[in-house]
Design an enzyme around this catalytic site. Sequence first.
Site, PDB file in Angstrom:
ATOM      1  N   ASP A  63      37.378 118.254  37.281  1.00  0.00           N
ATOM      2  CA  ASP A  63      36.179 118.375  38.127  1.00  0.00           C
ATOM      3  C   ASP A  63      34.949 118.615  37.248  1.00  0.00           C
ATOM      4  O   ASP A  63      33.871 118.041  37.476  1.00  0.00           O
ATOM      5  CB  ASP A  63      36.340 119.549  39.107  1.00  0.00           C
ATOM      6  CG  ASP A  63      37.682 119.518  39.804  1.00  0.00           C
ATOM      7  OD1 ASP A  63      37.870 118.663  40.674  1.00  0.00           O
ATOM      8  OD2 ASP A  63      38.560 120.333  39.449  1.00  0.00           O
ATOM      9  N   HIS A  74      40.461 123.942  43.150  1.00  0.00           N
ATOM     10  CA  HIS A  74      40.504 122.498  42.888  1.00  0.00           C
ATOM     11  C   HIS A  74      40.850 121.810  44.213  1.00  0.00           C
ATOM     12  O   HIS A  74      41.962 121.337  44.426  1.00  0.00           O
ATOM     13  CB  HIS A  74      41.541 122.192  41.803  1.00  0.00           C
ATOM     14  CG  HIS A  74      41.738 120.727  41.546  1.00  0.00           C
ATOM     15  ND1 HIS A  74      40.742 119.903  41.083  1.00  0.00           N
ATOM     16  CD2 HIS A  74      42.834 119.928  41.699  1.00  0.00           C
ATOM     17  CE1 HIS A  74      41.205 118.672  40.964  1.00  0.00           C
ATOM     18  NE2 HIS A  74      42.471 118.654  41.336  1.00  0.00           N
TER      19      HIS A  74
HETATM   20  P1  NAD Z   1      53.850 111.183  39.338  1.00  0.00           P
HETATM   21  O1  NAD Z   1      54.589 111.093  40.638  1.00  0.00           O
HETATM   22  O2  NAD Z   1      53.428 109.938  38.650  1.00  0.00           O
HETATM   23  O3  NAD Z   1      54.712 112.001  38.307  1.00  0.00           O
HETATM   24  C1  NAD Z   1      55.259 113.234  38.621  1.00  0.00           C
HETATM   25  C2  NAD Z   1      56.459 113.420  37.718  1.00  0.00           C
HETATM   26  O4  NAD Z   1      56.922 114.749  37.907  1.00  0.00           O
HETATM   27  C3  NAD Z   1      57.627 112.475  38.058  1.00  0.00           C
HETATM   28  O5  NAD Z   1      58.041 111.815  36.885  1.00  0.00           O
HETATM   29  C4  NAD Z   1      58.691 113.401  38.612  1.00  0.00           C
HETATM   30  O6  NAD Z   1      59.996 112.974  38.301  1.00  0.00           O
HETATM   31  C5  NAD Z   1      58.337 114.707  37.893  1.00  0.00           C
HETATM   32  N1  NAD Z   1      58.817 115.928  38.527  1.00  0.00           N
HETATM   33  C6  NAD Z   1      58.923 116.207  39.843  1.00  0.00           C
HETATM   34  N2  NAD Z   1      59.457 117.422  40.024  1.00  0.00           N
HETATM   35  C7  NAD Z   1      59.691 117.920  38.796  1.00  0.00           C
HETATM   36  C8  NAD Z   1      60.242 119.145  38.323  1.00  0.00           C
HETATM   37  N3  NAD Z   1      60.679 120.084  39.151  1.00  0.00           N
HETATM   38  N4  NAD Z   1      60.340 119.323  36.982  1.00  0.00           N
HETATM   39  C9  NAD Z   1      59.927 118.383  36.132  1.00  0.00           C
HETATM   40  N5  NAD Z   1      59.402 117.193  36.514  1.00  0.00           N
HETATM   41  C10 NAD Z   1      59.283 116.981  37.836  1.00  0.00           C
HETATM   42  O7  NAD Z   1      52.597 112.138  39.601  1.00  0.00           O
HETATM   43  P2  NAD Z   1      51.314 112.297  38.666  1.00  0.00           P
HETATM   44  O8  NAD Z   1      50.295 111.296  39.069  1.00  0.00           O
HETATM   45  O9  NAD Z   1      51.727 112.386  37.247  1.00  0.00           O
HETATM   46  O10 NAD Z   1      50.773 113.728  39.166  1.00  0.00           O
HETATM   47  C11 NAD Z   1      51.500 114.891  38.887  1.00  0.00           C
HETATM   48  C12 NAD Z   1      50.826 116.093  39.565  1.00  0.00           C
HETATM   49  O11 NAD Z   1      49.554 116.357  38.955  1.00  0.00           O
HETATM   50  C13 NAD Z   1      50.550 115.899  41.056  1.00  0.00           C
HETATM   51  O12 NAD Z   1      50.792 117.112  41.748  1.00  0.00           O
HETATM   52  C14 NAD Z   1      49.074 115.573  41.080  1.00  0.00           C
HETATM   53  O13 NAD Z   1      48.480 115.853  42.326  1.00  0.00           O
HETATM   54  C15 NAD Z   1      48.580 116.504  39.986  1.00  0.00           C
HETATM   55  N6  NAD Z   1      47.268 116.195  39.418  1.00  0.00           N
HETATM   56  C16 NAD Z   1      46.411 117.265  39.248  1.00  0.00           C
HETATM   57  C17 NAD Z   1      45.161 117.051  38.695  1.00  0.00           C
HETATM   58  C18 NAD Z   1      44.221 118.197  38.503  1.00  0.00           C
HETATM   59  O14 NAD Z   1      43.051 117.962  38.160  1.00  0.00           O
HETATM   60  N7  NAD Z   1      44.618 119.458  38.665  1.00  0.00           N
HETATM   61  C19 NAD Z   1      44.773 115.766  38.314  1.00  0.00           C
HETATM   62  C20 NAD Z   1      45.675 114.702  38.491  1.00  0.00           C
HETATM   63  C21 NAD Z   1      46.939 114.935  39.042  1.00  0.00           C
HETATM   64  C1  LMR Z   2      42.300 114.730  41.190  1.00  0.00           C
HETATM   65  O1  LMR Z   2      41.394 115.538  41.350  1.00  0.00           O
HETATM   66  O2  LMR Z   2      42.092 113.544  40.856  1.00  0.00           O
HETATM   67  C2  LMR Z   2      43.733 115.168  41.329  1.00  0.00           C
HETATM   68  O3  LMR Z   2      43.797 116.495  41.785  1.00  0.00           O
HETATM   69  C3  LMR Z   2      44.539 114.251  42.183  1.00  0.00           C
HETATM   70  C4  LMR Z   2      44.160 114.371  43.639  1.00  0.00           C
HETATM   71  O4  LMR Z   2      45.066 114.554  44.460  1.00  0.00           O
HETATM   72  O5  LMR Z   2      42.973 114.267  43.965  1.00  0.00           O
END
Ligand code: NAD
Ligand code: LMR
Length: 329
Positions: A161, A189
Site C-alpha cells: 500500500d 491492510h
Molecule cells: P496462491 O494461491 O498463488 O499461492 C498460495 C500458496 O500457498 C499455494 O502454493 C498454496 O499451496 C500455499 N499454501 C496454502 N496453505 C499453506 C500452508 N498452510 N502452508 C504453506 N503453504 C500453503 O496465492 P498468492 O497470490 O501467492 O497469495 C498468497 C497470499 O498472500 C494470499 O492470502 C493473498 O491474499 C496474500 N497477499 C497479500 C498481500 C499484502 O500486501 N499483504 C499482497 C498480495 C497477496
Molecule cells: C493486494 O493488496 O494486492 C493484496 O492484498 C491482494 C488483495 O487481495 O487485494
Amino acid sequence: MSLSAPIKVAVTGAAGNVGYALVFRIAAGQMLGAGQPVHLSLIEIPPAMRQAEGVAMELEDCAFPLLDGIDVTDSAEEGFDGVQHALLVGSRPRGAGESRADLVGSNLPIFRSQGQALNARAADDVRVTVVGNPANLNALIAHRHAPDIPASRVTALTRLDHNRAVSLVARTAGVRPDQVADVAIWGNHSATQYPCLAHATIDGHRDWPLFSDQAWIEEQFIPRIQNRGAEVIEVRGASSAASAAVAVTDHVRDWHLGTGGDRTTSMAIVGEGQYDTPPGVVFSFPVRVRDGEIEVVSGLQLTPFDRRMVDVTGKDLLELRLTADAFLS
Ligand code: NAD
Ligand code: LMR
C-alpha cells in the site's frame, strides 16, 4: 569479499504466485543485502510439494552466489527450525468480489498453527512478516500463538500500500518515486486503511499543489490506494503477486538493514495504543527502523480528518478481532 554466516529465511506458499516471485529476489541478495548469504526453507502443503521442488530446481539453475542451500518441506515445524526471517505468505488469495475479511475461515487456522510451529522451532531472534490475508489479523493470530516471540518481532505487510501511495503521488506530480517521502499507511491492510499525505513531501517540500488539494486527496488518492488490490484482481484476473514480492523484499530489507537517516516507511506492528489507536491489534504506522528495532514515528500532529480516518480503520481492526475470537473459540 568475506561473507557472513548464512541467514535462514523461510517462505510459506513458496510455489504460489507471490512465493514464486519472491524467492528469486531473496536468493539474488535483494532482501538482506549483497554480502549476505541466505539459506532458503520453502514450505508448502503436500499437493504443492512437487511444484515447490520445481521452484528449488530453478533456484539451483540460477547459480546465485549468495544461495547457501535450499530445503523443501511440507512440515512447518521442520521448515521453521532455526529460522531467522519467517515470511508467511502461504494461504488462499481472494477472488473478484470478495473482501480480504472473507478469507478468515480458510486462512486463520493456518496462522494459528504456524504461530505454534514458530514458537517451538524458530531462532531466538526470529522476525516474522505476515503477508497472507487478512494480513493484520493473521499476524495477530500468529503472535497470540507464539508467546515466546516478542511482540516487536511480528509484523504484517502494508508496504505494498505504501509503495502504491508513493507511486501515485510521484505519477501525479511528475516526479520520481524516490523524490517522495513521509507518505504513511495507517491501520488495516483493507479498504479502511488510511493512506495519509498529511506529512508527505517531494524533495523535502510540502508546497506542491497536490498536498493542499483536499478534494483530490479524499476523492481520488485515498480510495484508489484503498481499493488498488481489488482493482488489480479485476484487471489482471489474479491477486497482485510481483508487486507484493517487491514489497516484501522492501519491508524485510528495511527491517533488517534499517531505514537509514530520517527516512520513514509503513509497517503493521502489534500496537500499544500509539496515537490513541486500539492496543492489541496489528496496526500499520509510519515507522523508522534503527538497530533492528521498529520505532513508530512520534510527534505527528493529526488533523480532525486524519483522526476520523485513523479511528475508522482502528474500529475495523477491533471488529475483525471479535470475528476471529468467535471463529477460533
Ligand atoms: P496462491 O494461491 O498463488 O499461492 C498460495 C500458496 O500457498 C499455494 O502454493 C498454496 O499451496 C500455499 N499454501 C496454502 N496453505 C499453506 C500452508 N498452510 N502452508 C504453506 N503453504 C500453503 O496465492 P498468492 O497470490 O501467492 O497469495 C498468497 C497470499 O498472500 C494470499 O492470502 C493473498 O491474499 C496474500 N497477499 C497479500 C498481500 C499484502 O500486501 N499483504 C499482497 C498480495 C497477496
Ligand atoms: C493486494 O493488496 O494486492 C493484496 O492484498 C491482494 C488483495 O487481495 O487485494
